[in-house]
Design a protein around this motif. Structure first.
Motif, short mmCIF file in Angstrom:
data_model
loop_
_atom_site.label_atom_id
_atom_site.label_comp_id
_atom_site.label_asym_id
_atom_site.label_seq_id
_atom_site.Cartn_x
_atom_site.Cartn_y
_atom_site.Cartn_z
N UNK A 107 0.84 -1.20 0.00
CA UNK A 107 0.00 0.00 0.00
C UNK A 107 0.87 1.24 0.00
N UNK A 108 0.83 2.00 -1.07
CA UNK A 108 1.56 3.27 -1.16
C UNK A 108 0.68 4.40 -0.64
N UNK A 109 1.28 5.27 0.15
CA UNK A 109 0.58 6.47 0.60
C UNK A 109 -0.73 6.18 1.28
N UNK A 110 -1.76 6.97 0.99
CA UNK A 110 -3.04 6.79 1.67
C UNK A 110 -3.88 5.64 1.12
N UNK A 111 -3.35 4.85 0.19
CA UNK A 111 -4.11 3.75 -0.39
C UNK A 111 -4.46 2.68 0.63
N UNK A 112 -3.76 2.66 1.76
CA UNK A 112 -4.07 1.66 2.78
C UNK A 112 -5.51 1.78 3.25
N UNK A 113 -6.07 2.98 3.22
CA UNK A 113 -7.47 3.17 3.61
C UNK A 113 -8.41 2.46 2.64
N UNK A 114 -8.10 2.51 1.36
CA UNK A 114 -8.90 1.80 0.35
C UNK A 114 -8.79 0.30 0.58
N UNK A 115 -7.58 -0.21 0.73
CA UNK A 115 -7.39 -1.65 0.88
C UNK A 115 -8.02 -2.19 2.15
N UNK A 116 -8.02 -1.41 3.21
CA UNK A 116 -8.65 -1.83 4.46
C UNK A 116 -10.14 -2.08 4.27
N UNK A 117 -10.77 -1.33 3.38
CA UNK A 117 -12.20 -1.52 3.09
C UNK A 117 -12.48 -2.90 2.51
N UNK A 118 -11.45 -3.53 1.97
CA UNK A 118 -11.60 -4.85 1.36
C UNK A 118 -11.01 -5.97 2.22
N UNK A 119 -10.73 -5.65 3.48
CA UNK A 119 -10.30 -6.66 4.43
C UNK A 119 -8.81 -6.85 4.58
N UNK A 120 -8.00 -6.01 3.97
CA UNK A 120 -6.55 -6.14 4.08
C UNK A 120 -6.07 -5.49 5.38
N UNK A 121 -5.12 -6.13 6.03
CA UNK A 121 -4.54 -5.62 7.26
C UNK A 121 -3.03 -5.59 7.12
N UNK A 122 -2.40 -4.87 8.04
CA UNK A 122 -0.94 -4.77 8.02
C UNK A 122 -0.30 -6.09 8.44
N UNK A 123 0.82 -6.43 7.85
CA UNK A 123 1.55 -7.63 8.23
C UNK A 123 2.38 -7.40 9.49
N UNK A 124 2.79 -6.17 9.73
CA UNK A 124 3.60 -5.82 10.89
C UNK A 124 2.78 -5.99 12.16
N UNK A 125 3.25 -6.53 13.23
CA UNK A 125 4.63 -6.85 13.56
C UNK A 125 5.03 -8.29 13.23
N UNK A 126 4.11 -9.06 12.65
CA UNK A 126 4.40 -10.47 12.37
C UNK A 126 5.41 -10.65 11.25
N UNK A 127 5.37 -9.75 10.30
CA UNK A 127 6.33 -9.79 9.18
C UNK A 127 6.49 -8.38 8.66
#
Length: 135
Positions: A107-127
């Protein structure tokens, strides 16, 4: 929406131009030609003949999938086209993944907000995501 959605690889030069205009890294024409034809799934949005949005899924088709190249031409941003692209990509994944399939993206920049709407979460701290780009 008066735009056309297509499910085939775009012209490599149009792909490269859209990536650069959207603030992504430039790719060589040879790399684009090879990469585009080897995607598992591609969705493109056109305004007339102009490529204005794109998203692709790459991977092995079973255990690993990666969402790449999600980009909308800057002059068309803010119209929900990123969400249209992600909806198309998720529909493909819903129909072509298996129990245990891993779907990743960067996720580049603020795109993480878009991806979160589709169920994506951060891998950190696990990876942690890592990369190497050849020049």
């Amino acid at each position: 929406m008066d735009y056309a959605i297509h499910y085939h690889a775009p012209d490599p030069m149009a792909y490269i131009a859209l990536r650069v205009e959207g603030g992504m890294s430039e790719k060589s024409q040879q790399a684009a030609e090879i990469g585009l034809k080897n995607a598992l799934f591609t969705v493109c949005i056109y305004d007339q003949e102009m490529l204005i949005g794109l998203g692709r899924i790459i991977g092995d088709g079973g255990t690993a999938f990666q969402i790449v190249d999600v980009v909308v031409k800057p002059s068309y941003q803010g119209r929900g086209l990123g969400k249209v692209i992600m909806t198309e990509l998720m529909t493909y994944l819903d129909q072509h993944t298996y129990p245990g399939s891993y779907v990743s993206l960067i996720a580049d920049g603020p795109a993480d907000k878009l991806y979160a709407q589709f169920g994506f979460t951060y891998t950190y701290p696990y990876s942690q995501g890592m990369f190497k780009m050849y020049k």
